[in-house]
Design an enzyme around this catalytic site. Structure first.
Site, PDB file in Angstrom:
ATOM      1  CG  ASP A  40      25.032  21.548 -22.309  1.00  0.00           C
ATOM      2  OD1 ASP A  40      25.616  20.502 -22.835  1.00  0.00           O
ATOM      3  OD2 ASP A  40      24.086  20.795 -23.261  1.00  0.00           O
ATOM      4  CD  GLU A  85      21.262  22.380 -27.098  1.00  0.00           C
ATOM      5  OE1 GLU A  85      20.860  22.196 -27.944  1.00  0.00           O
ATOM      6  OE2 GLU A  85      20.402  22.382 -25.373  1.00  0.00           O
ATOM      7  CG  ASN A 129      17.085  19.786 -27.016  1.00  0.00           C
ATOM      8  OD1 ASN A 129      18.590  19.609 -26.763  1.00  0.00           O
ATOM      9  ND2 ASN A 129      16.209  20.061 -26.919  1.00  0.00           N
ATOM     10  CG  HIS A 130      17.688  24.229 -26.646  1.00  0.00           C
ATOM     11  ND1 HIS A 130      16.025  24.128 -27.397  1.00  0.00           N
ATOM     12  CD2 HIS A 130      18.065  23.399 -25.681  1.00  0.00           C
ATOM     13  CE1 HIS A 130      15.191  23.617 -26.396  1.00  0.00           C
ATOM     14  NE2 HIS A 130      16.140  23.081 -25.181  1.00  0.00           N
ATOM     15  CG  HIS A 140      22.408  17.838 -27.161  1.00  0.00           C
ATOM     16  ND1 HIS A 140      23.553  18.475 -26.625  1.00  0.00           N
ATOM     17  CD2 HIS A 140      21.391  18.453 -26.763  1.00  0.00           C
ATOM     18  CE1 HIS A 140      22.114  19.596 -25.578  1.00  0.00           C
ATOM     19  NE2 HIS A 140      21.566  19.197 -26.480  1.00  0.00           N
ATOM     20  CG  HIS A 170      21.807  22.289 -18.805  1.00  0.00           C
ATOM     21  ND1 HIS A 170      21.170  23.450 -18.585  1.00  0.00           N
ATOM     22  CD2 HIS A 170      22.359  21.620 -19.722  1.00  0.00           C
ATOM     23  CE1 HIS A 170      21.114  24.080 -20.337  1.00  0.00           C
ATOM     24  NE2 HIS A 170      21.708  22.475 -20.945  1.00  0.00           N
TER      25      HIS A 170
END
Length: 264
Positions: A8, A39, A67-68, A150, A177
């Site tokens: 990420d 993302e 999700n973002h 994810h 992360h």
């Protein structure tokens, strides 16, 4: 074939780290295909067309999301026209974009699939059933298949790894992360890691300024999270795959910091 996946990418710090290290990573690992999770690339929330173009210009072949995906509204205007980016396939069928793509690089090709977990995240269609559907479709075209799962819960990610062992070349986790120490090749030939980690500031909390995060934890009150501008770290996974079988032969995690990466 060699595949390099970078975890990420968070904000400008993460983008700078990617740009700075990619030439050396290519030299050391000789990846045919490079994939990044993007993302969080636009100030920690979503991605823009300009940022995606930067990644492709630097040599990235595919971008996965999470999700973002929809946090930066810029994406609605171009995601349907960009064949190298995937958002979670188990989003609503009404969502723009796609959850699987076939990408090419270095004379090689592979399918990339993006799925989102359901534990501690907004409800979506079943990622396991969607994985069945897409892997069956992809297998008609290629033996090399990478799945970016994810997800929040380590148990859900591990379950997906076992569920797809022998059917996908790679199953890797993103979202939390924090790089996990379980990079391996499962008995059926699927490379696996619970979370690849992140690329961005190592001096904040998951790439964000720590003061705002601490304020929320200490007071329970809302805080505006801003990308931290401290020194970076970069996390990734490099995978060696037998093209003839689609089985992974080796998976090795990458962990670099701004201070020591030139010693890699």
């Amino acid at each position: 074939m060699n595949v390099l996946f970078i975890g990420d990418i968070v904000g400008n710090v993460g983008r700078s780290a990617l740009k700075e290290t990619l030439p050396a990573l290519r030299s050391k690992y000789n990846p045919h295909i490079i994939i990044v999770n993007g993302e969080n690339a636009a100030a920690g929330r979503g991605i823009t067309k300009a940022i995606a173009k930067e990644f492709f210009d630097w040599g990235v072949h595919g971008i996965t999301m999470g999700n973002h995906t929809w946090d930066n509204k810029d994406i609605f205007g171009w995601i349907d026209d960009e064949p190298r980016i995937v958002r979670p396939a188990n989003f609503s069928a009404a969502a723009p974009g796609k959850g699987m793509a076939y990408i090419q690089g270095g004379g090689k090709s592979m399918a990339i699939i993006n799925l989102q977990g359901r534990a501690f995240l907004p409800p979506n269609d079943c990622p396991f059933q969607k994985a069945d559907e897409l892997i069956e479709e992809a297998a008609e075209r290629t033996k090399t298949i990478l799945v970016d799962f994810h997800a929040e819960a380590t148990s859900e990610k591990i379950a997906m790894g076992w569920y797809l062992d022998g059917r996908a070349s790679v199953v890797l986790g993103t979202h939390t992360h924090v790089q996990t120490n379980d990079d391996t090749v499962l008995p059926g030939g699927t490379a696996y890691i619970t979370d690849v980690g992140m690329t961005g500031s190592k001096e904040g909390v998951l790439g964000m300024e720590k003061e705002a995060v601490l304020h929320r934890f200490l007071t329970g009150l809302p805080s505006r999270f801003v990308v931290d501008e401290g020194k970076w770290h970069l996390h990734g996974l490099v995978i060696q795959i037998d093209e003839a079988t689609g089985k992974a032969q080796k998976a090795t995690k990458i962990r670099l910091t701004e201070e020591d990466w030139l010693l890699m």
